[in-house]
Design a protein around this motif. Structure first.
Motif, PDB file in Angstrom:
ATOM      1  N   ILE A   1       0.856  -1.184   0.000  1.00 22.60           N
ATOM      2  CA  ILE A   1       0.000   0.000   0.000  1.00 22.60           C
ATOM      3  C   ILE A   1       0.894   1.236   0.000  1.00 22.60           C
ATOM      4  CG2 ILE A   1      -1.770   1.301   1.234  1.00 22.60           C
ATOM      5  CD1 ILE A   1      -2.647  -1.345   2.522  1.00 22.60           C
ATOM      6  N   ILE A   2       0.787   2.049  -1.056  1.00 24.77           N
ATOM      7  CA  ILE A   2       1.634   3.240  -1.156  1.00 24.77           C
ATOM      8  C   ILE A   2       0.840   4.527  -0.946  1.00 24.77           C
ATOM      9  CG2 ILE A   2       3.350   2.135  -2.641  1.00 24.77           C
ATOM     10  CD1 ILE A   2       1.993   3.611  -5.015  1.00 24.77           C
ATOM     11  N   ASP A   3      -0.488   4.448  -0.978  1.00 24.97           N
ATOM     12  CA  ASP A   3      -1.321   5.625  -0.733  1.00 24.97           C
ATOM     13  C   ASP A   3      -2.591   5.163  -0.026  1.00 24.97           C
ATOM     14  OD1 ASP A   3      -3.122   7.842  -0.886  1.00 24.97           O
ATOM     15  OD2 ASP A   3      -1.957   8.666  -2.549  1.00 24.97           O
ATOM     16  N   ALA A   4      -2.654   5.394   1.293  1.00 25.75           N
ATOM     17  CA  ALA A   4      -3.784   4.913   2.089  1.00 25.75           C
ATOM     18  C   ALA A   4      -5.065   5.665   1.766  1.00 25.75           C
ATOM     19  CB  ALA A   4      -3.461   5.040   3.574  1.00 25.75           C
ATOM     20  N   GLU A   5      -4.964   6.962   1.462  1.00 26.92           N
ATOM     21  CA  GLU A   5      -6.157   7.765   1.195  1.00 26.92           C
ATOM     22  C   GLU A   5      -6.819   7.375  -0.114  1.00 26.92           C
ATOM     23  OE1 GLU A   5      -5.445  11.917   1.438  1.00 26.92           O
ATOM     24  OE2 GLU A   5      -4.917  11.883   3.574  1.00 26.92           O
ATOM     25  N   LYS A   6      -6.027   7.058  -1.127  1.00 30.11           N
ATOM     26  CA  LYS A   6      -6.570   6.682  -2.435  1.00 30.11           C
ATOM     27  C   LYS A   6      -6.772   5.176  -2.572  1.00 30.11           C
ATOM     28  CE  LYS A   6      -4.560  10.626  -4.900  1.00 30.11           C
ATOM     29  NZ  LYS A   6      -3.633  11.061  -5.980  1.00 30.11           N
ATOM     30  N   GLY A   7      -6.240   4.406  -1.650  1.00 37.15           N
ATOM     31  CA  GLY A   7      -6.361   2.961  -1.741  1.00 37.15           C
ATOM     32  C   GLY A   7      -5.464   2.352  -2.807  1.00 37.15           C
ATOM     33  N   TYR A   8      -4.304   2.980  -3.077  1.00 34.03           N
ATOM     34  CA  TYR A   8      -3.395   2.508  -4.123  1.00 34.03           C
ATOM     35  C   TYR A   8      -2.459   1.425  -3.584  1.00 34.03           C
ATOM     36  CZ  TYR A   8      -4.603   6.327  -7.346  1.00 34.03           C
ATOM     37  OH  TYR A   8      -5.257   7.185  -8.214  1.00 34.03           O
ATOM     38  N   ILE A   9      -2.364   0.353  -4.342  1.00 30.45           N
ATOM     39  CA  ILE A   9      -1.464  -0.757  -4.025  1.00 30.45           C
ATOM     40  C   ILE A   9      -0.603  -1.035  -5.239  1.00 30.45           C
ATOM     41  CG2 ILE A   9      -1.317  -3.221  -3.483  1.00 30.45           C
ATOM     42  CD1 ILE A   9      -4.015  -2.928  -2.057  1.00 30.45           C
ATOM     43  N   VAL A  10       0.691  -1.154  -5.028  1.00 27.03           N
ATOM     44  CA  VAL A  10       1.590  -1.493  -6.127  1.00 27.03           C
ATOM     45  C   VAL A  10       2.010  -2.949  -5.997  1.00 27.03           C
ATOM     46  CG1 VAL A  10       3.713  -0.801  -4.945  1.00 27.03           C
ATOM     47  CG2 VAL A  10       3.622  -0.729  -7.432  1.00 27.03           C
ATOM     48  N   THR A  11       2.124  -3.615  -7.145  1.00 32.15           N
ATOM     49  CA  THR A  11       2.582  -5.007  -7.193  1.00 32.15           C
ATOM     50  C   THR A  11       3.292  -5.208  -8.515  1.00 32.15           C
ATOM     51  OG1 THR A  11       1.901  -7.329  -6.933  1.00 32.15           O
ATOM     52  CG2 THR A  11       0.428  -5.888  -8.172  1.00 32.15           C
ATOM     53  N   ASN A  12       3.677  -6.440  -8.798  1.00 31.77           N
ATOM     54  CA  ASN A  12       4.278  -6.752 -10.098  1.00 31.77           C
ATOM     55  C   ASN A  12       3.193  -7.015 -11.133  1.00 31.77           C
ATOM     56  OD1 ASN A  12       6.920  -8.564  -8.518  1.00 31.77           O
ATOM     57  ND2 ASN A  12       7.111  -6.604  -9.545  1.00 31.77           N
ATOM     58  N   ASN A  13       3.473  -6.637 -12.368  1.00 34.79           N
ATOM     59  CA  ASN A  13       2.535  -6.924 -13.452  1.00 34.79           C
ATOM     60  C   ASN A  13       2.299  -8.418 -13.579  1.00 34.79           C
ATOM     61  OD1 ASN A  13       1.090  -6.336 -16.105  1.00 34.79           O
ATOM     62  ND2 ASN A  13       2.764  -7.625 -16.816  1.00 34.79           N
ATOM     63  N   HIS A  14       3.349  -9.223 -13.423  1.00 30.84           N
ATOM     64  CA  HIS A  14       3.175 -10.661 -13.651  1.00 30.84           C
ATOM     65  C   HIS A  14       2.326 -11.316 -12.560  1.00 30.84           C
ATOM     66  CE1 HIS A  14       6.856 -11.039 -11.039  1.00 30.84           C
ATOM     67  NE2 HIS A  14       6.238 -12.124 -10.651  1.00 30.84           N
ATOM     68  N   VAL A  15       2.099 -10.624 -11.448  1.00 25.39           N
ATOM     69  CA  VAL A  15       1.224 -11.159 -10.411  1.00 25.39           C
ATOM     70  C   VAL A  15      -0.235 -11.093 -10.842  1.00 25.39           C
ATOM     71  CG1 VAL A  15       0.387 -10.815  -8.044  1.00 25.39           C
ATOM     72  CG2 VAL A  15       2.818 -10.587  -8.542  1.00 25.39           C
ATOM     73  N   VAL A  16      -0.616 -10.006 -11.515  1.00 24.30           N
ATOM     74  CA  VAL A  16      -2.026  -9.769 -11.835  1.00 24.30           C
ATOM     75  C   VAL A  16      -2.323  -9.840 -13.324  1.00 24.30           C
ATOM     76  CG1 VAL A  16      -2.415  -8.384  -9.770  1.00 24.30           C
ATOM     77  CG2 VAL A  16      -1.618  -7.258 -11.862  1.00 24.30           C
ATOM     78  N   ASP A  17      -1.328 -10.169 -14.144  1.00 23.93           N
ATOM     79  CA  ASP A  17      -1.528 -10.215 -15.592  1.00 23.93           C
ATOM     80  C   ASP A  17      -2.593 -11.251 -15.956  1.00 23.93           C
ATOM     81  OD1 ASP A  17      -1.027  -9.464 -18.216  1.00 23.93           O
ATOM     82  OD2 ASP A  17       0.489 -11.026 -18.498  1.00 23.93           O
ATOM     83  N   ASN A  18      -3.546 -10.837 -16.784  1.00 22.82           N
ATOM     84  CA  ASN A  18      -4.642 -11.696 -17.265  1.00 22.82           C
ATOM     85  C   ASN A  18      -5.613 -12.125 -16.166  1.00 22.82           C
ATOM     86  OD1 ASN A  18      -3.758 -11.773 -19.994  1.00 22.82           O
ATOM     87  ND2 ASN A  18      -2.224 -13.313 -19.448  1.00 22.82           N
ATOM     88  N   ALA A  19      -5.534 -11.504 -14.997  1.00 22.36           N
ATOM     89  CA  ALA A  19      -6.435 -11.880 -13.905  1.00 22.36           C
ATOM     90  C   ALA A  19      -7.835 -11.331 -14.152  1.00 22.36           C
ATOM     91  CB  ALA A  19      -5.904 -11.364 -12.582  1.00 22.36           C
TER      92      ALA A  19
END
Length: 447
Positions: free
Chosen positions: A89-107
């Motif tokens: 979580i990089i921005d609690a107010e906006k609810g932004y979460i960063v991860t790797n593309n290959h984790v969520v690709d085609n999900a």
């Protein structure tokens, strides 16, 4: 041995700082402990579970046997998949979460689980496959965000801690040091500038955090180097500064708009340094400056050696390329160059590389997997070039091929990606895309 991704499957590493300030490094009984820092940091690290479908093609049957067996490759099959990874979580107010593309690709669905057990469905705001970064959003609800470190200040030997979800074991913590900086040439992605660490990283750690002893994020764990995907103490993380630049672009534009310097070159080593009579044996050597490029406008010459960007030393051409690309089109950077043995500074306003990989949300699901850039038709008119089409992607299945040139939508000319996006969004059920393929003119029909 090989380099492998670790996410929806695995994880990695990254470097950091000292414990001289910030969160205490000692517990109440004065025993050395990372617990106080982790109590503040781990709520910002989440587990990610994904579900989706993948299209796979069966093994090609030799032509001589197709009379008996047919050609199963004509009908690709779809199969469901599930995966686990990590996020930050990089921005609690906006609810932004960063991860790797290959984790969520085609999900098709992305479920985020917090350290306190709460679960949220996440929306993917955008991703960049070449740098392996994705930005997710959940509804903000009493979230904790991680603090960002300046990854350009990370040094080899700094202590770091990897936090993630290896093998589905959420909130797992391992520690180590920064083993190396500016790692590239690993063939993991198009833009590589990794922090290397020996903190243990395993499958499911991908997208997780690499933090310093203050609990500040120095990198996003991405890959490991080892046999069969197992940890052998060599992991790689995307530096936090690079991640932040990319995420800011995704947040603003829905895509990454890479910066372009406009030089052709390579690494400086001892042999090249001797050949050009230079005392500098590191950095990026400029073989050629592209006409009318940002580099030419700034006064960079062939034979220059670029040794730093924004006062941060670079060791290789690939490191320079990755840092420039992540800065974004229109960004102003200061380059330190060696010319005729003397060091000087040059300010450059980066161009755009003009390319974008189409995601499902960007234009139309059928164009997903097509790498496009603004270019020219065979008649010299402005058009859109198809640089690459991912195998078995929606774009490949509807008929796009590498080298195609898009010139119109529903019999109306389009001259650039922006016009293509507008025309497709305005279309109804059936979309007829006019393309040039070699000397032929044809249509790709999307229903």
């Amino acid at each position: 041995m090989g380099v492998v991704f670790i996410a929806a499957v695995f994880s990695a590493m990254i470097g950091a700082s000292s414990a001289s300030a910030g969160i205490p490094f000692f517990s109440d009984d004065e025993m050395p402990s990372l617990a106080p820092m982790l109590e503040e940091t781990t709520p910002a690290i989440v587990s990610i579970a994904v579900k989706g479908t993948q299209t796979t093609s069966r093994q090609e049957v030799p032509e001589m046997f197709r009379y008996f067996f047919g050609n199963p490759n004509q009908q690709p099959r779809e199969r469901e998949f599930r995966g686990l990874g990590s996020g930050v979580i990089i921005d609690a107010e906006k609810g932004y979460i960063v991860t790797n593309n290959h984790v969520v690709d085609n999900a098709d669905s992305i479920l985020v689980k917090m350290s306190d057990g709460r679960e949220f469905e996440a929306e993917k705001l955008g991703a960049d496959a070449q740098s392996d970064i994705a930005l997710l959003k959940i509804e903000p609800d009493n979230l904790t965000q991680v603090k960002l470190a300046n990854s350009d200040k990370v040094r080899v030997g700094d202590f770091v801690v990897a936090i993630g979800n290896p093998f589905g074991l959420s909130q797992t913590v391992t520690s180590g040091i920064v083993s190396a900086l500016g790692r590239s040439g690993l063939n993991i992605g198009g833009y590589e500038d990794f922090i290397q660490t020996d903190a243990s990283i395993n499958r499911g750690n991908s997208g997780g955090a690499l933090v310093n002893l203050r609990g500040e994020l120095v990198g996003i764990n991405t890959a490991i180097f080892g046999p069969n995907g197992g940890n052998v103490g060599i992991g790689f993380a995307i530096p936090s500064n690079m991640m932040k630049n990319l995420v800011d672009q995704i947040s603003e534009f829905g895509e990454v708009r890479r910066g372009l310097l406009g030089i052709i070159g390579g690494d400086v080593d001892a042999g090249l340094a001797e050949a050009v009579n230079s005392d500098i044996n590191y950095g990026a050597f400029v073989n050629e400056v592209v006409p009318d490029s940002a580099a030419e406008k700034a006064g960079i010459d062939a034979g220059d050696i670029i040794v730093a960007i924004d006062d941060n030393e670079i060791s290789s051409f690939n490191e320079l390329r990755a840092k420039v690309a992540s800065k974004g089109a229109g960004a102003e950077v200061e380059l330190s160059i060696i010319r005729n043995g003397k060091k000087q500074s040059v300010n450059v306003v980066l161009d755009s590389d003009g390319s974008v990989t189409i995601e499902e949300k960007d234009i139309h699901p059928a164009l997903e997997g097509a790498d496009l850039s603004n270019g020219r038709s065979r008649r010299g008119n402005d058009a859109i070039e198809v640089n690459e089409v991912a195998e078995n992607s929606p774009a490949a299945r509807v008929g796009f091929r590498e080298g195609d040139v898009i010139v119109g939508v529903n019999r109306k000319r389009v001259a650039n990606i922006a016009q293509l996006t507008e025309a497709v969004e305005a279309s109804k059920d059936v979309i007829a895309i006019s393309i040039q393929r070699g000397n032929s003119d044809l249509f790709v029909i999307i229903r």
